[in-house]
Write a protein that holds these residues in place. Sequence first.
Motif, PDB file in Angstrom:
ATOM      1  N   GLU A  62      -4.328  -2.378   5.113  1.00  0.00           N
ATOM      2  CA  GLU A  62      -4.923  -1.396   4.199  1.00  0.00           C
ATOM      3  C   GLU A  62      -4.085  -1.407   2.925  1.00  0.00           C
ATOM      4  OE1 GLU A  62      -6.092   2.478   5.855  1.00  0.00           O
ATOM      5  OE2 GLU A  62      -5.286   1.725   7.760  1.00  0.00           O
ATOM      6  N   VAL A  63      -4.730  -1.617   1.802  1.00  0.00           N
ATOM      7  CA  VAL A  63      -3.987  -1.817   0.557  1.00  0.00           C
ATOM      8  C   VAL A  63      -4.460  -0.848  -0.521  1.00  0.00           C
ATOM      9  CG1 VAL A  63      -3.404  -3.460  -1.268  1.00  0.00           C
ATOM     10  CG2 VAL A  63      -3.670  -4.268   1.094  1.00  0.00           C
ATOM     11  N   MET A  64      -3.486  -0.271  -1.218  1.00  0.00           N
ATOM     12  CA  MET A  64      -3.788   0.502  -2.423  1.00  0.00           C
ATOM     13  C   MET A  64      -2.955  -0.063  -3.568  1.00  0.00           C
ATOM     14  SD  MET A  64      -3.448   4.573  -3.414  1.00  0.00           S
ATOM     15  CE  MET A  64      -4.978   5.051  -2.617  1.00  0.00           C
ATOM     16  N   LEU A  65      -3.612  -0.323  -4.675  1.00  0.00           N
ATOM     17  CA  LEU A  65      -2.953  -0.830  -5.868  1.00  0.00           C
ATOM     18  C   LEU A  65      -2.738   0.326  -6.835  1.00  0.00           C
ATOM     19  CD1 LEU A  65      -3.917  -4.187  -7.539  1.00  0.00           C
ATOM     20  CD2 LEU A  65      -3.228  -2.226  -8.893  1.00  0.00           C
ATOM     21  N   GLY A  66      -1.495   0.512  -7.258  1.00  0.00           N
ATOM     22  CA  GLY A  66      -1.160   1.597  -8.163  1.00  0.00           C
ATOM     23  C   GLY A  66      -0.991   1.119  -9.585  1.00  0.00           C
ATOM     24  N   THR A  67      -1.559   1.851 -10.522  1.00  0.00           N
ATOM     25  CA  THR A  67      -1.518   1.454 -11.921  1.00  0.00           C
ATOM     26  C   THR A  67      -1.471   2.689 -12.809  1.00  0.00           C
ATOM     27  OG1 THR A  67      -2.758   0.294 -13.662  1.00  0.00           O
ATOM     28  CG2 THR A  67      -4.036   1.302 -11.899  1.00  0.00           C
ATOM     29  N   ARG A  68      -1.054   2.511 -14.043  1.00  0.00           N
ATOM     30  CA  ARG A  68      -1.033   3.630 -14.987  1.00  0.00           C
ATOM     31  C   ARG A  68      -2.447   4.052 -15.368  1.00  0.00           C
ATOM     32  NH1 ARG A  68       3.493   0.770 -18.209  1.00  0.00           N
ATOM     33  NH2 ARG A  68       1.677  -0.394 -18.888  1.00  0.00           N
ATOM     34  N   ASN A 108       9.334 -13.343  -5.561  1.00  0.00           N
ATOM     35  CA  ASN A 108       9.670 -13.461  -6.984  1.00  0.00           C
ATOM     36  C   ASN A 108       9.841 -14.906  -7.435  1.00  0.00           C
ATOM     37  OD1 ASN A 108      12.309 -13.654  -5.551  1.00  0.00           O
ATOM     38  ND2 ASN A 108      13.068 -13.863  -7.651  1.00  0.00           N
ATOM     39  N   SER A 109       9.864 -15.854  -6.487  1.00  0.00           N
ATOM     40  CA  SER A 109      10.219 -17.227  -6.837  1.00  0.00           C
ATOM     41  C   SER A 109       9.057 -18.198  -6.672  1.00  0.00           C
ATOM     42  CB  SER A 109      11.407 -17.697  -5.983  1.00  0.00           C
ATOM     43  OG  SER A 109      11.105 -17.590  -4.597  1.00  0.00           O
ATOM     44  N   VAL A 110       7.836 -17.710  -6.838  1.00  0.00           N
ATOM     45  CA  VAL A 110       6.642 -18.549  -6.763  1.00  0.00           C
ATOM     46  C   VAL A 110       5.539 -17.882  -7.569  1.00  0.00           C
ATOM     47  CG1 VAL A 110       5.606 -17.493  -4.701  1.00  0.00           C
ATOM     48  CG2 VAL A 110       5.263 -19.947  -5.144  1.00  0.00           C
ATOM     49  N   GLY A 111       4.573 -18.664  -8.030  1.00  0.00           N
ATOM     50  CA  GLY A 111       3.475 -18.102  -8.803  1.00  0.00           C
ATOM     51  C   GLY A 111       2.464 -17.368  -7.937  1.00  0.00           C
ATOM     52  N   SER A 112       1.685 -16.516  -8.550  1.00  0.00           N
ATOM     53  CA  SER A 112       0.752 -15.665  -7.821  1.00  0.00           C
ATOM     54  C   SER A 112      -0.273 -16.462  -7.023  1.00  0.00           C
ATOM     55  CB  SER A 112       0.031 -14.714  -8.784  1.00  0.00           C
ATOM     56  OG  SER A 112      -0.659 -15.431  -9.784  1.00  0.00           O
ATOM     57  N   ALA A 162       5.469  -4.871  -8.109  1.00  0.00           N
ATOM     58  CA  ALA A 162       4.931  -6.094  -8.714  1.00  0.00           C
ATOM     59  C   ALA A 162       4.587  -5.833 -10.174  1.00  0.00           C
ATOM     60  CB  ALA A 162       3.702  -6.566  -7.954  1.00  0.00           C
ATOM     61  N   VAL A 163       5.616  -5.510 -10.953  1.00  0.00           N
ATOM     62  CA  VAL A 163       5.458  -5.267 -12.388  1.00  0.00           C
ATOM     63  C   VAL A 163       6.462  -6.132 -13.135  1.00  0.00           C
ATOM     64  CG1 VAL A 163       4.662  -2.893 -12.071  1.00  0.00           C
ATOM     65  CG2 VAL A 163       7.114  -3.343 -12.362  1.00  0.00           C
ATOM     66  N   LYS A 164       6.319  -6.221 -14.464  1.00  0.00           N
ATOM     67  CA  LYS A 164       7.332  -6.883 -15.283  1.00  0.00           C
ATOM     68  C   LYS A 164       8.680  -6.215 -15.050  1.00  0.00           C
ATOM     69  CE  LYS A 164       6.630  -7.671 -19.562  1.00  0.00           C
ATOM     70  NZ  LYS A 164       6.296  -7.501 -21.003  1.00  0.00           N
ATOM     71  N   GLY A 165       9.724  -7.037 -15.082  1.00  0.00           N
ATOM     72  CA  GLY A 165      11.045  -6.476 -14.856  1.00  0.00           C
ATOM     73  C   GLY A 165      11.408  -5.385 -15.844  1.00  0.00           C
ATOM     74  N   THR A 166      10.949  -5.529 -17.082  1.00  0.00           N
ATOM     75  CA  THR A 166      11.244  -4.526 -18.100  1.00  0.00           C
ATOM     76  C   THR A 166      10.545  -3.196 -17.823  1.00  0.00           C
ATOM     77  OG1 THR A 166       9.457  -5.479 -19.433  1.00  0.00           O
ATOM     78  CG2 THR A 166      11.716  -6.178 -19.946  1.00  0.00           C
ATOM     79  N   ALA A 167       9.525  -3.217 -16.965  1.00  0.00           N
ATOM     80  CA  ALA A 167       8.772  -2.002 -16.638  1.00  0.00           C
ATOM     81  C   ALA A 167       9.090  -1.463 -15.249  1.00  0.00           C
ATOM     82  CB  ALA A 167       7.275  -2.286 -16.733  1.00  0.00           C
ATOM     83  N   ALA A 168      10.014  -2.112 -14.538  1.00  0.00           N
ATOM     84  CA  ALA A 168      10.255  -1.769 -13.133  1.00  0.00           C
ATOM     85  C   ALA A 168      10.740  -0.332 -12.956  1.00  0.00           C
ATOM     86  CB  ALA A 168      11.252  -2.751 -12.528  1.00  0.00           C
ATOM     87  N   SER A 205      -0.523  -3.909 -11.650  1.00  0.00           N
ATOM     88  CA  SER A 205      -1.954  -4.224 -11.776  1.00  0.00           C
ATOM     89  C   SER A 205      -2.199  -5.587 -12.402  1.00  0.00           C
ATOM     90  CB  SER A 205      -2.661  -3.148 -12.609  1.00  0.00           C
ATOM     91  OG  SER A 205      -2.066  -3.043 -13.898  1.00  0.00           O
ATOM     92  N   GLY A 206      -1.137  -6.375 -12.613  1.00  0.00           N
ATOM     93  CA  GLY A 206      -1.282  -7.693 -13.216  1.00  0.00           C
ATOM     94  C   GLY A 206      -1.669  -8.747 -12.189  1.00  0.00           C
ATOM     95  N   ALA A 207      -1.494 -10.011 -12.570  1.00  0.00           N
ATOM     96  CA  ALA A 207      -1.923 -11.123 -11.719  1.00  0.00           C
ATOM     97  C   ALA A 207      -1.209 -11.129 -10.375  1.00  0.00           C
ATOM     98  CB  ALA A 207      -1.685 -12.450 -12.446  1.00  0.00           C
ATOM     99  N   VAL A 208       0.078 -10.853 -10.361  1.00  0.00           N
ATOM    100  CA  VAL A 208       0.834 -10.842  -9.106  1.00  0.00           C
ATOM    101  C   VAL A 208       0.339  -9.712  -8.206  1.00  0.00           C
ATOM    102  CG1 VAL A 208       3.100 -10.436  -8.081  1.00  0.00           C
ATOM    103  CG2 VAL A 208       2.873 -11.962 -10.050  1.00  0.00           C
TER     104      VAL A 208
END
Length: 214
Positions: A25-31, A133-137, A64-70, A8-11
């Motif tokens: 068709e897009v669904m964004l998943g978040t906690r 993973n190798s470019v900004g949002s 599309a989450v932080k690596g520590t949260a993957a 759910s972040g910038a990326v």
Amino acid sequence: MKIGILGSGAVAQALAAGLAGHGHEVMLGTREPAKLADWAATRPAVRVGSFADAAAFAELGVLAVKGTAAEAALKSADASRHLAGKVLIDASNPIADAPPEQGVLRFFTTLDDSLMERLQRAHPTVKFVKAFNSVGSALMIDPKLAGGRPTMFIAGDDTGAKATVTDLLAQVGWDAADMGGAVAARAIEPLCMLWCIPGFLHNDWVHAFKLLKP
């Protein structure tokens, strides 16, 4: 196609809005879906749900989450059930919770084992493909750069999955360069380090890589 984005972040938000703009068709998943209520209200083409909702919805997934949260995100998504047999673009990077050194990010992985390889081993039925993973949002969808279409380096063990991702990348303004199996993520993930150095040192965040061939 139906694309479920875990994050759910910038990326995640940039990919969700951009892919919806290309007719998917897009669904964004978040906690916590309620936290995205204001954002979602201005983007009616994007649905919001839990990680499991987005994974179940997806024909193709994006991590599309932080690596520590993957790993936690994949566990919340019940990836082994909801993403089994599906393509999952891994846009995450193994960035450690430590400050950069002279503009160089710190990773919690080594050059002998990438984050994507770890995730692939933990979820063998999911078709992981490293990309985005190798470019900004801001440049992930329809990048406009003087040098022309940039190159997105990709890797994964499933040839068909990489073909699907290559087609999707072409839709949103990228040339794909297939670097091989999941082991190649060991080389692709550190491109995030290289991409970020001009940003940290010179506040230059508008650039991308391009592979030149004869």
